[in-house]
Design a protein around this motif. Structure first.
Motif, PDB file in Angstrom:
ATOM      1  N   ALA A 126       0.870  -1.187   0.000  1.00  0.00           N
ATOM      2  CA  ALA A 126       0.000   0.000   0.000  1.00  0.00           C
ATOM      3  C   ALA A 126       0.896   1.223   0.000  1.00  0.00           C
ATOM      4  CB  ALA A 126      -0.910   0.012   1.223  1.00  0.00           C
ATOM      5  N   MET A 127       0.505   2.213  -0.763  1.00  0.00           N
ATOM      6  CA  MET A 127       1.330   3.410  -0.874  1.00  0.00           C
ATOM      7  C   MET A 127       0.827   4.486   0.097  1.00  0.00           C
ATOM      8  SD  MET A 127       3.641   2.712  -2.986  1.00  0.00           S
ATOM      9  CE  MET A 127       4.317   4.345  -3.137  1.00  0.00           C
ATOM     10  N   MET A 128       1.751   4.976   0.940  1.00  0.00           N
ATOM     11  CA  MET A 128       1.427   6.075   1.862  1.00  0.00           C
ATOM     12  C   MET A 128       2.010   7.356   1.283  1.00  0.00           C
ATOM     13  SD  MET A 128       2.470   6.722   5.853  1.00  0.00           S
ATOM     14  CE  MET A 128       4.083   7.382   5.407  1.00  0.00           C
ATOM     15  N   PRO A 129       1.160   8.394   1.156  1.00  0.00           N
ATOM     16  CA  PRO A 129       1.688   9.650   0.594  1.00  0.00           C
ATOM     17  C   PRO A 129       2.531  10.412   1.628  1.00  0.00           C
ATOM     18  CG  PRO A 129      -0.602   9.925   1.226  1.00  0.00           C
ATOM     19  CD  PRO A 129      -0.290   8.464   1.451  1.00  0.00           C
ATOM     20  N   ASP A 130       3.279  11.393   1.132  1.00  0.00           N
ATOM     21  CA  ASP A 130       4.029  12.257   2.053  1.00  0.00           C
ATOM     22  C   ASP A 130       3.046  13.020   2.941  1.00  0.00           C
ATOM     23  OD1 ASP A 130       6.304  11.382   0.842  1.00  0.00           O
ATOM     24  OD2 ASP A 130       6.493  13.130  -0.488  1.00  0.00           O
ATOM     25  N   MET A 131       3.473  13.241   4.224  1.00  0.00           N
ATOM     26  CA  MET A 131       2.576  13.877   5.198  1.00  0.00           C
ATOM     27  C   MET A 131       3.279  15.074   5.825  1.00  0.00           C
ATOM     28  SD  MET A 131       0.752  12.219   8.564  1.00  0.00           S
ATOM     29  CE  MET A 131      -0.048  10.993   7.518  1.00  0.00           C
ATOM     30  N   ASN A 132       2.588  16.224   5.877  1.00  0.00           N
ATOM     31  CA  ASN A 132       3.097  17.426   6.528  1.00  0.00           C
ATOM     32  C   ASN A 132       2.321  17.671   7.834  1.00  0.00           C
ATOM     33  OD1 ASN A 132       4.909  18.026   4.421  1.00  0.00           O
ATOM     34  ND2 ASN A 132       3.228  18.954   3.233  1.00  0.00           N
ATOM     35  N   LEU A 133       3.062  17.926   8.926  1.00  0.00           N
ATOM     36  CA  LEU A 133       2.460  18.192  10.244  1.00  0.00           C
ATOM     37  C   LEU A 133       2.728  19.635  10.636  1.00  0.00           C
ATOM     38  CD1 LEU A 133       3.367  14.971  12.277  1.00  0.00           C
ATOM     39  CD2 LEU A 133       1.201  15.544  11.185  1.00  0.00           C
ATOM     40  N   ASN A 134       1.702  20.305  11.141  1.00  0.00           N
ATOM     41  CA  ASN A 134       1.816  21.688  11.593  1.00  0.00           C
ATOM     42  C   ASN A 134       1.312  21.764  13.032  1.00  0.00           C
ATOM     43  OD1 ASN A 134       0.683  24.521  12.075  1.00  0.00           O
ATOM     44  ND2 ASN A 134       1.837  24.809  10.166  1.00  0.00           N
ATOM     45  N   LEU A 135       2.241  22.067  13.969  1.00  0.00           N
ATOM     46  CA  LEU A 135       1.889  22.147  15.394  1.00  0.00           C
ATOM     47  C   LEU A 135       1.798  23.609  15.800  1.00  0.00           C
ATOM     48  CD1 LEU A 135       4.199  19.376  16.918  1.00  0.00           C
ATOM     49  CD2 LEU A 135       1.808  19.196  16.233  1.00  0.00           C
ATOM     50  N   GLY A 136       0.595  24.042  16.185  1.00  0.00           N
ATOM     51  CA  GLY A 136       0.402  25.410  16.633  1.00  0.00           C
ATOM     52  C   GLY A 136       0.518  25.514  18.153  1.00  0.00           C
ATOM     53  N   LEU A 137       1.387  26.381  18.618  1.00  0.00           N
ATOM     54  CA  LEU A 137       1.636  26.536  20.057  1.00  0.00           C
ATOM     55  C   LEU A 137       1.294  27.931  20.542  1.00  0.00           C
ATOM     56  CD1 LEU A 137       5.090  24.689  20.241  1.00  0.00           C
ATOM     57  CD2 LEU A 137       2.830  23.768  20.755  1.00  0.00           C
ATOM     58  N   GLU A 138       0.314  28.537  19.911  1.00  0.00           N
ATOM     59  CA  GLU A 138      -0.087  29.874  20.324  1.00  0.00           C
ATOM     60  C   GLU A 138      -1.133  29.785  21.442  1.00  0.00           C
ATOM     61  OE1 GLU A 138      -1.422  32.065  17.005  1.00  0.00           O
ATOM     62  OE2 GLU A 138       0.439  31.872  15.873  1.00  0.00           O
ATOM     63  N   GLY A 139      -0.662  29.792  22.684  1.00  0.00           N
ATOM     64  CA  GLY A 139      -1.579  29.762  23.819  1.00  0.00           C
ATOM     65  C   GLY A 139      -1.868  28.378  24.330  1.00  0.00           C
ATOM     66  N   VAL A 140      -0.834  27.541  24.516  1.00  0.00           N
ATOM     67  CA  VAL A 140      -1.011  26.219  25.122  1.00  0.00           C
ATOM     68  C   VAL A 140      -1.166  26.392  26.626  1.00  0.00           C
ATOM     69  CG1 VAL A 140       0.025  23.960  25.496  1.00  0.00           C
ATOM     70  CG2 VAL A 140       0.317  25.129  23.298  1.00  0.00           C
ATOM     71  N   THR A 141      -2.197  25.810  27.186  1.00  0.00           N
ATOM     72  CA  THR A 141      -2.463  25.937  28.624  1.00  0.00           C
ATOM     73  C   THR A 141      -2.661  24.568  29.243  1.00  0.00           C
ATOM     74  OG1 THR A 141      -4.835  26.193  28.230  1.00  0.00           O
ATOM     75  CG2 THR A 141      -3.526  28.213  28.405  1.00  0.00           C
ATOM     76  N   SER A 142      -2.266  24.477  30.510  1.00  0.00           N
ATOM     77  CA  SER A 142      -2.534  23.266  31.297  1.00  0.00           C
ATOM     78  C   SER A 142      -2.723  23.682  32.745  1.00  0.00           C
ATOM     79  CB  SER A 142      -1.385  22.264  31.166  1.00  0.00           C
ATOM     80  OG  SER A 142      -0.217  22.765  31.791  1.00  0.00           O
ATOM     81  N   ALA A 143      -3.574  22.970  33.432  1.00  0.00           N
ATOM     82  CA  ALA A 143      -3.851  23.239  34.845  1.00  0.00           C
ATOM     83  C   ALA A 143      -4.306  21.952  35.491  1.00  0.00           C
ATOM     84  CB  ALA A 143      -4.917  24.326  34.996  1.00  0.00           C
ATOM     85  N   LEU A 335      -3.294  23.277  22.086  1.00  0.00           N
ATOM     86  CA  LEU A 335      -2.383  22.745  21.067  1.00  0.00           C
ATOM     87  C   LEU A 335      -3.186  22.465  19.789  1.00  0.00           C
ATOM     88  CD1 LEU A 335       0.425  21.640  20.287  1.00  0.00           C
ATOM     89  CD2 LEU A 335      -0.348  19.414  21.151  1.00  0.00           C
ATOM     90  N   GLU A 336      -2.684  22.921  18.658  1.00  0.00           N
ATOM     91  CA  GLU A 336      -3.322  22.715  17.363  1.00  0.00           C
ATOM     92  C   GLU A 336      -2.429  21.869  16.473  1.00  0.00           C
ATOM     93  OE1 GLU A 336      -4.305  26.387  15.573  1.00  0.00           O
ATOM     94  OE2 GLU A 336      -5.844  26.923  17.047  1.00  0.00           O
ATOM     95  N   ILE A 337      -3.050  20.843  15.825  1.00  0.00           N
ATOM     96  CA  ILE A 337      -2.347  19.979  14.878  1.00  0.00           C
ATOM     97  C   ILE A 337      -3.020  20.134  13.520  1.00  0.00           C
ATOM     98  CG2 ILE A 337      -1.672  17.622  14.325  1.00  0.00           C
ATOM     99  CD1 ILE A 337      -1.761  16.961  17.267  1.00  0.00           C
ATOM    100  N   ASN A 338      -2.278  20.704  12.594  1.00  0.00           N
ATOM    101  CA  ASN A 338      -2.806  20.964  11.253  1.00  0.00           C
ATOM    102  C   ASN A 338      -4.114  21.744  11.317  1.00  0.00           C
ATOM    103  OD1 ASN A 338      -0.628  19.662  10.114  1.00  0.00           O
ATOM    104  ND2 ASN A 338      -1.707  17.723   9.836  1.00  0.00           N
TER     105      ASN A 338
END
Length: 475
Positions: A126-143, A335-338
């Motif tokens: 099976a052929m897997m195409p190339d994959m681009n990942l974009n991680l957005g870190l504008e305002g990551v919060t945890s509590a 956190l934003e992914i793509n």
């Protein structure tokens, strides 16, 4: 202007009244003032407060710990990653429905066909195409909130509580020790003042005798019944008495200043003490069966041994396992992914066990050191026991000697008074020389002074005996 002058005169007069006011004192009042003023007592109270706080700190170690945490992270530029695509091996279900690699099998050998790279060759990819990942870190919060509870710490928490309790007991014992020292010092200054005051009065009485004698001799000289030489001898003794009164007055001022220093009054404060030296109940003062166990010094050394045993247990606790549990509830988001955001709330729980394995004999050396410190405390206690017993015996002997001295000085004073009266009668009758009368007066003054010293010594030796037996603060 006149009003201003009147006001000034009034203020000066009022200030004079204030500064000349006397402070009435008793022994109990002096003790109370000395204990309230003493910096040593204040330091002991400070140590007691520290010991109480140590106890609260040790108790808190049994309780669960609540904590809250929060995090905010901002990065304006997104993180970009690229994953190369390519052929992927395939799988097919077998008779049991389980997936098996779809590899090519050599029909002659029944073995998988191997490629030049050493990996099996699959029948289908099976052929897997190339994959681009974009991680957005504008305002990551945890509590989150966290609960931690120690379950077993090798006995460390329990031992720490016992050490804190012993620390409070040591602070109380130290307070008693300092209290007994302050009371003994105060009593010594108090009775020293009374003693000097009594000696000053005795010196005045001696001067009165000589004043009367000088006046009598002067009259006799004028009548030709006494010589000029007799008058000079009497005047020399009178001058000595004047100097004696002056020295007693200076000594009284120094004794007053010393007492003021101990009880926290300014040196210039005038004091009034109505208590007089007397034989009192000196005959009823008896040594009682005493034990060194009442002495604060002895009690502090026994507590030092107890603290040493706790130090050993604390050192051993470092060699034992430690068990704890924790639970938490946490939120994570931002956190934003793509371009797609994530947000999650989750509960977590954990149990941990920590077992010391090897630390280059660090804990064992600590245990050995704690044992040596405990042995040193025991040896010091053994040595101190004998010293305290000796101190009690010495205080008892000193008290008995003071009582005997008081009896002897009283007898000597009675004899000196009788001798002075006889000598005066014989001198007036012309049957005794002036030098004999002067000697009788000097002997009376010396006997009076010795009696005052003996009365003071009985008071002080009794205080020192009570301190040596550990009973001074318990009266």
């Amino acid at each position: 202007m006149k009003r201003y002058i009147r006001l000034t005169i009034f203020l000066i007069a009022f200030t004079g009244v204030v500064t000349s006011a006397q402070v009435d004192l008793t022994r109990e009042k002096c003790r109370e003032m000395a204990l309230e003023y003493s910096r040593q007592i204040k330091l002991s109270k400070n140590r007691k407060e520290q010991a109480l706080l140590d106890k609260k700190i040790a108790t808190a170690a049994h309780l669960p710990n609540f904590s809250a945490s929060g995090l905010y992270f901002y990065k304006p530029d997104a993180l970009e990653y690229s994953l190369d695509g390519g052929p992927l091996p395939t799988y097919q279900p077998d008779q049991n429905g389980e997936l098996q690699p779809n590899v090519m099998v050599n029909p002659q050998t029944g073995e998988p066909v191997m490629g030049s790279d050493g990996n099996p060759v699959f029948n289908m990819y099976a052929m897997m195409p190339d994959m681009n990942l974009n991680l957005g870190l504008e305002g990551v919060t945890s509590a989150g909130i966290q609960l931690e509870q120690p379950v077993y710490m090798g006995g460390k928490i329990r031992t720490a509580n016992k050490m804190a309790e012993t620390g409070i007991e040591v602070a109380d014992i130290n307070m008693e020790l300092k209290t007994s020292e302050i009371i003994a010092e105060t009593d010594e200054a108090y009775f020293q003042y009374i003693s000097v005051k009594a000696k000053k009065q005795a010196a005045k009485d001696y001067k009165v005798l000589l004043d009367s004698l000088v006046a009598s001799i002067e009259a006799s000289v004028q009548e030709g019944m006494a010589t000029r030489n007799d008058l000079l001898k009497a005047q020399v003794k009178k001058n000595e008495a004047i100097l004696m009164v002056q020295k007693a007055n200076s000594g009284l001022q120094l004794a007053r200043m010393n007492l003021c220093r101990i009880i926290g009054l300014p040196f210039e404060t005038e004091i009034a003490i109505n208590e007089q030296l007397s034989d009192g109940n000196s005959k009823t003062i008896q040594a009682e069966n005493s034990s060194i166990e009442l002495r604060p010094e002895y009690q502090m050394l026994t507590k030092a041994i107890e603290m040493g045993s706790y130090e050993e247990k604390m050192a051993r606790s470092e060699m034992l396992p430690k068990i704890g549990i924790s639970a938490g509830y946490n939120y994570f988001g931002g956190l934003e992914i793509n371009g797609q955001g994530t947000e999650e709330m989750a509960f977590s729980a954990m149990a941990s066990v920590k077992i010391p394995v090897f630390k280059w004999f660090e804990e064992r050396n600590k245990v050995t050191k704690a044992k040596l410190q405990t042995e040193a405390a025991k040896m010091k206690l053994e040595e101190t026991e004998k010293l305290l017993q000796l101190e009690i015996a010495q205080a008892q002997f000193n008290m008995e000697d003071a009582k005997k001295r008081l009896e002897l000085t009283q007898s000597a004073l009675d004899q000196a008074e009788e001798n002075l009266e006889t000598s005066r009668d014989r001198y007036e009758a012309g049957m005794e020389r002036l030098v004999d009368l002067l000697q009788a007066q000097a002997q009376w003054q010396e006997a009076k002074s010795n009696k005052i010293d003996a009365q003071t010594s009985v008071k002080l030796m009794y205080t020192k005996y009570l301190k040596a037996t550990g009973k001074l603060t318990k009266l």
